[in-house]
Scaffold this motif. Structure first.
Motif: not given
Ligand SMILES: C[S@@+](CC[C@H](N)C(=O)[O-])C[C@H]1O[C@@H](n2cnc3c(N)ncnc32)[C@H](O)[C@@H]1O
Length: 272
Positions: A48-76
């Motif tokens: 909805g709004s821009n995220v900044g470098a101080d914002d956090f996105c939590c991957d709950l039950g991240v496992g081996t981290g399959y979604a991490i690269p895409q989350l970093l890209k989407l939420l940069e």
């Protein structure tokens, strides 16, 4: 009142953490459905709004981290908090994702060691079905989300693994396969501060050459702990043979089917 999810409350978290830790090293090789589900859940993310470098996105039950690269890209340039109950999963996740802006936390999604209103987004793919207290989980999600922020959750619906559950039910009335909450069960647990914005239901069927291969796939994923199983056990070779004969009744040209019903759920925290 005996809600259906009370059945889950005997799920042993130590056993869940142990099974997933043990499965972690080979998880990516055997996980067939999980990347597909995570990808579809990622496609739902809207900011909805821009995220900044101080914002956090939590991957709950991240496992081996399959979604991490895409989350970093989407939420940069936001940071990703990779959280999991299983040390073994986090260990592999940490090895695979040394990217800047990723933090790792071994914790239980039902008692999050996170500050109130600290997360700008929560993402969780195929993990919350392992939480035996859905009210607690949703209260925690509501507590740590920032006002107006969203949680994107994928979980399994009650039709999942029905072939295996029904085949066992022909042999005895013990719990051999976990039961999964219905959409209504989840909605009944929703705290006032969370609103359900979207619920999509999909079904995927995986096929196996025989019953041992099907059972092994669940074990290799770490997905074998069952609520109340101590009392039931799997049974001896003769019972597994009897189960295999019953399961043959489901065989299709592609092999023995195992159905996964997936819920994709988007929740939004109220702004007040
Ligand atoms: C099927 S894996 C999914 C992993 C990853 N999200 C994916 O899509 O590949 C489920 C994960 O949830 C974690 N988990 C289970 N119960 C949990 C809990 N109470 N709190 C945090 N993580 C949990 C397990 O350790 C496991 O890593």
């Amino acid at each position: 009142m005996r809600l259906p999810h009370r059945v889950l409350s005997s799920l042993d978290k130590k056993q869940v953490a142990y099974s997933f830790s043990r499965a972690a090293r080979d998880y990516d090789r055997v996980a067939e459905l999980q990347p597909v589900v995570a990808k579809h859940l990622l496609s739902k993310i809207q900011l909805g709004s821009n995220v900044g470098a101080d914002d956090f996105c939590c991957d709950l039950g991240v496992g081996t981290g399959y979604a991490i690269p895409q989350l970093l890209k989407l939420l940069e340039p936001a940071q990703v908090l990779a959280l999991d109950l299983a040390e073994g999963m986090l260990h592999i996740c940490r090895q695979r994702h040394a990217e800047q802006g990723v933090h790792f936390l071994c914790a239980d999604a039902e008692t999050l060691p996170l500050a109130n209103s600290s997360q700008s987004l929560i993402f969780s793919s195929l993990a919350i079905q392992w939480c035996p207290h859905p009210e607690r989980l949703l209260q925690e999600i509501a507590r740590v989300l920032k006002p107006g922020a969203c949680a994107y959750l994928a979980t399994l619906g009650p039709a999942s693994l029905y072939e295996l559950r029904d085949a066992w039910a022909e042999l005895d009335d013990q719990p051999h396969v976990n039961r999964f909450l219905s959409a209504q069960d989840w909605l009944d647990c929703l705290p006032d501060s969370l609103r359900s914005c979207e619920l999509e239901v999909q079904e995927q069927v995986l096929y196996y050459p025989d019953l041992p291969a099907l059972m092994r796939s669940l074990k290799d994923l770490g997905a074998n702990p069952v609520a109340g199983r101590q009392a039931a056990g799997l049974g001896g070779r003769a019972r597994l043979q009897a189960l295999a004969e019953i399961y043959e009744g489901y065989r299709q040209t592609q092999g023995l089917p195992l159905t996964y019903q997936t819920y994709y759920w988007v929740l939004k925290k109220s702004v007040k």
